[in-house]
Design a protein around this motif. Structure first.
Motif, short mmCIF file in Angstrom:
data_model
loop_
_atom_site.label_atom_id
_atom_site.label_comp_id
_atom_site.label_asym_id
_atom_site.label_seq_id
_atom_site.Cartn_x
_atom_site.Cartn_y
_atom_site.Cartn_z
N VAL A 16 0.86 -1.18 0.00
CA VAL A 16 0.00 0.00 0.00
C VAL A 16 0.90 1.23 0.00
O VAL A 16 1.80 1.35 0.84
CB VAL A 16 -0.94 0.03 1.22
CG1 VAL A 16 -1.78 1.30 1.21
CG2 VAL A 16 -1.85 -1.20 1.22
N ILE A 17 0.63 2.14 -0.93
CA ILE A 17 1.40 3.38 -1.04
C ILE A 17 0.54 4.53 -0.57
O ILE A 17 -0.55 4.78 -1.12
CB ILE A 17 1.88 3.60 -2.47
CG1 ILE A 17 2.78 2.45 -2.91
CG2 ILE A 17 2.62 4.93 -2.59
CD1 ILE A 17 3.23 2.53 -4.35
N GLY A 18 1.00 5.23 0.45
CA GLY A 18 0.24 6.31 1.08
C GLY A 18 -0.17 5.87 2.47
O GLY A 18 -1.00 4.96 2.62
N PRO A 39 8.79 9.23 5.35
CA PRO A 39 8.96 8.11 6.29
C PRO A 39 8.34 8.38 7.66
O PRO A 39 7.84 7.44 8.30
CB PRO A 39 10.48 7.96 6.38
CG PRO A 39 10.99 8.51 5.08
CD PRO A 39 10.07 9.64 4.74
N ALA A 40 8.33 9.63 8.11
CA ALA A 40 7.74 9.94 9.42
C ALA A 40 6.25 9.63 9.43
O ALA A 40 5.69 9.23 10.45
CB ALA A 40 8.00 11.41 9.77
N SER A 51 11.54 2.31 0.63
CA SER A 51 11.59 2.81 -0.75
C SER A 51 10.64 2.01 -1.61
O SER A 51 10.20 0.91 -1.24
CB SER A 51 13.01 2.71 -1.31
OG SER A 51 13.35 1.34 -1.52
N LEU A 52 10.32 2.53 -2.78
CA LEU A 52 9.47 1.80 -3.70
C LEU A 52 10.11 0.50 -4.15
O LEU A 52 9.42 -0.49 -4.43
CB LEU A 52 9.15 2.66 -4.93
CG LEU A 52 8.22 3.86 -4.73
CD1 LEU A 52 8.07 4.64 -6.04
CD2 LEU A 52 6.85 3.41 -4.24
N ASN A 53 11.43 0.47 -4.21
CA ASN A 53 12.12 -0.75 -4.65
C ASN A 53 11.83 -1.93 -3.73
O ASN A 53 11.92 -3.09 -4.17
CB ASN A 53 13.64 -0.51 -4.72
CG ASN A 53 14.01 0.39 -5.89
OD1 ASN A 53 13.35 0.35 -6.94
ND2 ASN A 53 15.04 1.21 -5.72
#
Length: 500
Positions: free
Chosen positions: A12-14, A40-41, A80-82
């Motif tokens: 999940v992104i966000g 990241p926070a 990270s996305l990676n």
């Protein structure tokens, strides 16, 4: 059904409220979930919040410590996305901007495996438009949750122009595996819920603009019809700015389609900073988050000794049981259904004003409710020909039956039946355009915005011919395409007539 893609790892992104909620749903279903945010926070705050929620459930005996520990272990941060390269499904829940979503998914294409499904939680942006930036847009779909994601049952699965059938079918099955009510829609503005719900707000806002009644009266009428909240209190809860922005977005996306035209009443609230609960004032004032709702008006009435009931009222639920309770004399006569009270003709609204329906005569229009015996209040539209004594007699008749009477100005179609007609018409138009099936439309409106019935089912109950006739009256009176009946509604009405 097409081959279902196996989903094990979910990303999940966000890490905002919606993203964390979606991640929680996936983790509770047993998936290993990675949560990523560009800040990241924010990810750290979200995971702390998740841990606090679990601890609270443990303290209340709703969850064992062992299960809480397992859930915490399944939801982990990604730096990270990676680190999302092994995901079988990536769900994006970030800012509602097309360019940013396109950039994100284009980057994910180069990171994630070829069988990874890419999904956007967008509530308004075209999946087809997002997919235009991808080399393989067939792997992209919409997966629209409703807030709060762990609580709300509905998920809209959205197919863009290129979305593969296997992707669609996988997401529908997955959402159901997660305990959700999953519906399918094509990628059109507003999808199902945000498109079809527009008339619910629009008709109340128009009634306010035309001076029909005060907000608390209109809200009471919609609650009496079975809706959890009236449009004024609901938009105060949503935020007048948010609701206005959605209306404006849908309006623009449909090339200024009159059915979605935003309201000047709502625009004025936004311009004044009266945004609802969050600002302390909208249609109502708020103290400690609670609305200060003015008392409903209680007009004085006198019960007439004699009332003539004309025609057959059995087609309206509860009317005959209600009439049986009247303490005075009820006389019957043949003819079109009407109540004749002290020279006033009271009829169910047909989309005309009472004055236009009976020029030069004392007349009132009665609004529709699900069950006239059970409804706490009833609305009457009063023509200018009615004297105060006649208004008191009709008011007193319904008060003697235990009803709170709400008097409206002589508004064509009144509020409840007019609102339901436009909702059913919007559902019919969505069917005509292939947005979704009638079954999925009804499910979406019941579980997405808590309507007591879906609009297609409501239309069948009220009668498609009745609603078509009401819309034709409104279309003729206003001269606006806002009320033009859908071709599909005409077909439903014709089928209804053929089956009678």
């Amino acid at each position: 059904m097409s081959n279902r893609i196996n989903i094990q790892q979910v990303a999940v992104i966000g890490a905002g409220t919606m993203g964390l909620g979606i991640a929680q749903v996936a983790a509770q279903a047993g998936h290993e979930v990675r949560l990523y945010d560009a800040h990241p926070a924010q990810t750290a705050r979200a995971l702390d919040d998740f841990a606090s929620r679990l601890a609270d459930r443990v303290a209340r005996g709703k969850l064992s410590e062992q299960d809480a520990a397992a859930l915490r272990a399944r939801l982990t941060p990604a730096a990270s996305l990676n680190e999302l390269a092994d995901a079988d499904l990536v769900i994006e829940a970030i800012v509602e901007r097309l360019d940013i979503k396109q950039q994100l998914f284009a980057e994910l294409e180069g990171i994630c495996g070829e069988r990874c499904i890419l999904a956007s939680n967008t509530s308004s942006i075209s999946i087809t438009a997002i997919g235009a930036a991808l080399a393989r847009p067939e792997r992209l779909a919409g997966l629209h949750f409703f807030n709060p994601a762990p609580v709300m049952k509905l998920v809209e699965v959205i197919s863009g122009l290129a979305t593969a059938a296997a992707v669609r079918d996988t997401l529908l099955a997955l959402a159901r595996d997660w305990g959700k009510v999953a519906v399918h829609a094509s990628s059109t503005p507003g999808f199902i819920v945000n498109r079809i719900a527009r008339p619910y707000y629009g008709e109340t806002l128009r009634a306010l603009q035309e001076g029909v009644a005060e907000p608390q009266v209109l809200d009471a009428l919609m609650r009496s019809a079975g809706f959890p909240m009236g449009a004024c209190e609901l938009t105060d809860l949503i935020g007048q700015d948010v609701n206005f922005a959605v209306s404006a977005s849908v309006y623009r996306a449909f090339f200024d389609e009159p059915r979605y035209r935003p309201s000047l009443v709502q625009q004025a609230l936004v311009e004044a900073g009266r945004l609802g609960r969050k600002s302390g004032r909208g249609f109502y004032r708020y103290q400690g988050g609670q609305p200060e709702v003015p008392a409903l008006p209680s007009p004085a009435g006198r019960a007439p000794e004699r009332v003539i009931v004309r025609g057959d009222w059995s087609g309206l639920r509860g009317v005959e049981a209600l009439l049986a309770r009247y303490p005075g004399t009820i006389e019957r006569e043949n003819g079109a259904p009407a109540l004749l009270i002290d020279g006033v003709c009271v009829e169910l609204t047909n989309g005309q004003s009472a004055a236009l329906r009976h020029p030069g005569r004392a007349a009132m229009a009665l609004d529709w409710v699900e069950d006239y015996e059970q409804a706490p209040c009833l609305a009457l539209g009063v023509s200018a020909c009615c004297t105060p004594e006649q208004v008191a007699a009709v008011t007193g008749f319904f008060q003697a039956l235990g009803k709170q009477v709400l008097l409206l100005s002589d508004h064509p179609g009144l509020l409840v039946l007019r609102t339901l007609a436009t909702l059913v018409n919007e559902a019919a138009e969505a069917c005509l355009h292939g947005v979704a099936s009638p079954e999925d439309i009804d499910l979406a409106m019941r579980y997405g915005v808590n309507y007591p019935k879906g609009p297609v089912a409501w239309g069948a109950e009220i009668g498609y011919r009745r609603l078509l006739a009401l819309l034709e009256q409104l279309h003729a009176l206003y001269g606006e395409d806002k009320y033009r009946p859908s071709l599909t509604l005409r077909h439903w009405a014709a089928m209804e007539e053929a089956h009678d």
